[in-house]
Design a protein around this motif. Sequence first.
Motif: not given
Length: 172
Positions: A135-151, A160-162, A164-171
Amino acid sequence: TVNIVTAPEITGPRGTTTSARPVFDWHGVNGANRYDLWVTNVATGQRVLLAENILSTSYQPTSDFANGQYRMWVRAKNGNSGPATNWSRAHDFVIDTSATIAAEPLTPRGDIIDTSPTFEWSAVAGASHYELWVNSASGQNKVIYQANVAGTSYTPPDGTMQHNSYTWWVRA
């Protein structure tokens, strides 16, 4: 009288769970309004749970299970004492409350100038894939969203990213 002939199909828990009180799930059976659940400890062969007349297609125990391998079966029936199906096929799962369930984000961290940074994270034992969310700090959710990364890394397309400040999560 409703005759039910099809045994339920178990859907969970799958593989290894870190919950000492896993949710047991199965597909409903047409004509059934109750289910029985039977769970044994594979190592000891002892029954650890017999829950009868469950009114839904899931059940969560009220006490903790110990770490170990378990086998479960479910059967469907109509009414408290009506005829029941055969027990489902056996379904095995493992409880390991000490297992690491979270992938740790490694890079990028801090200030970067790359508009296409490689996201890297720690591996989780037994994980088949990972979900990455940025997500970006400017309020854009899912700037990147990949649900099935194998590695354990992902590089987005250039630009893709300009700035800005970003927060990211992985699970796993």
